[in-house]
Motif scaffolding. Structure first.
Motif, PDB file in Angstrom:
ATOM      1  N   THR A 136       0.801  -1.227   0.000  1.00 40.28           N
ATOM      2  CA  THR A 136       0.000   0.000   0.000  1.00 40.28           C
ATOM      3  C   THR A 136       0.835   1.280   0.000  1.00 40.28           C
ATOM      4  O   THR A 136       0.542   2.199  -0.767  1.00 40.28           O
ATOM      5  CB  THR A 136      -0.995  -0.020   1.178  1.00 40.28           C
ATOM      6  OG1 THR A 136      -1.780  -1.200   1.083  1.00 40.28           O
ATOM      7  CG2 THR A 136      -1.905   1.183   1.165  1.00 40.28           C
ATOM      8  N   THR A 189       0.079   6.193  -4.266  1.00 40.22           N
ATOM      9  CA  THR A 189      -0.620   7.355  -3.723  1.00 40.22           C
ATOM     10  C   THR A 189      -2.121   7.091  -3.650  1.00 40.22           C
ATOM     11  O   THR A 189      -2.892   8.005  -3.385  1.00 40.22           O
ATOM     12  CB  THR A 189      -0.361   8.608  -4.586  1.00 40.22           C
ATOM     13  OG1 THR A 189      -0.781   8.332  -5.924  1.00 40.22           O
ATOM     14  CG2 THR A 189       1.108   8.992  -4.563  1.00 40.22           C
ATOM     15  N   LEU A 190      -2.521   5.842  -3.882  1.00 38.19           N
ATOM     16  CA  LEU A 190      -3.930   5.458  -3.861  1.00 38.19           C
ATOM     17  C   LEU A 190      -4.363   5.094  -2.447  1.00 38.19           C
ATOM     18  O   LEU A 190      -3.531   4.762  -1.604  1.00 38.19           O
ATOM     19  CB  LEU A 190      -4.151   4.258  -4.787  1.00 38.19           C
ATOM     20  CG  LEU A 190      -3.717   4.461  -6.239  1.00 38.19           C
ATOM     21  CD1 LEU A 190      -3.732   3.141  -6.988  1.00 38.19           C
ATOM     22  CD2 LEU A 190      -4.613   5.477  -6.916  1.00 38.19           C
ATOM     23  N   SER A 191      -5.658   5.123  -2.212  1.00 35.83           N
ATOM     24  CA  SER A 191      -6.182   4.768  -0.892  1.00 35.83           C
ATOM     25  C   SER A 191      -6.082   3.264  -0.669  1.00 35.83           C
ATOM     26  O   SER A 191      -6.000   2.472  -1.610  1.00 35.83           O
ATOM     27  CB  SER A 191      -7.645   5.209  -0.779  1.00 35.83           C
ATOM     28  OG  SER A 191      -8.457   4.419  -1.636  1.00 35.83           O
ATOM     29  N   GLY A 192      -6.129   2.872   0.596  1.00 37.64           N
ATOM     30  CA  GLY A 192      -6.111   1.460   0.954  1.00 37.64           C
ATOM     31  C   GLY A 192      -7.228   0.667   0.290  1.00 37.64           C
ATOM     32  O   GLY A 192      -6.979  -0.419  -0.251  1.00 37.64           O
ATOM     33  N   PRO A 193      -8.473   1.173   0.302  1.00 42.02           N
ATOM     34  CA  PRO A 193      -9.548   0.433  -0.355  1.00 42.02           C
ATOM     35  C   PRO A 193      -9.324   0.254  -1.859  1.00 42.02           C
ATOM     36  O   PRO A 193      -9.695  -0.775  -2.420  1.00 42.02           O
ATOM     37  CB  PRO A 193     -10.788   1.294  -0.078  1.00 42.02           C
ATOM     38  CG  PRO A 193     -10.472   1.993   1.202  1.00 42.02           C
ATOM     39  CD  PRO A 193      -8.987   2.278   1.116  1.00 42.02           C
ATOM     40  N   THR A 194      -8.700   1.233  -2.510  1.00 43.25           N
ATOM     41  CA  THR A 194      -8.426   1.095  -3.943  1.00 43.25           C
ATOM     42  C   THR A 194      -7.382   0.009  -4.182  1.00 43.25           C
ATOM     43  O   THR A 194      -7.532  -0.816  -5.082  1.00 43.25           O
ATOM     44  CB  THR A 194      -7.964   2.442  -4.532  1.00 43.25           C
ATOM     45  OG1 THR A 194      -9.007   3.399  -4.340  1.00 43.25           O
ATOM     46  CG2 THR A 194      -7.651   2.326  -6.015  1.00 43.25           C
TER      47      THR A 194
END
Length: 121
Positions: free
Chosen positions: A65, A69-74
């Protein structure tokens, strides 16, 4: 709600010669297409590379993760797509999930795309 795809079973998908040597049977193309589609996304391709090249052959989501730079859910969505395509296996250990590449399927995909020097010309 759409039915989740079952991971590809290597026993169900016969090994086949490279595309440059022989036409791919429709049933094999149908079985392998989700794996190629999953790898068609840059984030998933990077995740697959990180997992496959990880020391010990597995990677914790906690290590994957922060590389984006993406969110955890993504990231979780992308990992789920790789899992559903049969490219990785996942194992929960406490609060973390560890991912391991399925080398048999990766070899099958690579073999399908192999071009010998004589065919490359």
């Amino acid at each position: 709600m759409p039915k989740q795809a079952e991971p590809i079973s290597l026993l169900e998908v016969p090994c086949c010669p490279p595309l440059a040597q022989q036409q791919l049977p429709a049933e094999v193309a149908t079985a392998l297409a989700p794996a190629f589609k999953a790898l068609g996304d840059p984030v998933r391709l990077q995740l697959m590379s990180m997992i496959a090249s990880a020391p010990g052959g597995e990677a914790c989501v906690c290590d994957l993760t922060p590389a984006f730079t993406l969110s955890g859910p993504t990231i979780s969505h992308h990992l789920k797509t790789l899992r559903e395509a049969g490219l990785v296996d996942a194992e929960r250990r406490g609060t973390w999930v560890y991912y391991r590449a399925r080398p048999g399927l990766m070899r099958q995909l690579a073999g399908l795309l192999t071009v010998s020097p004589a065919e490359a010309g």
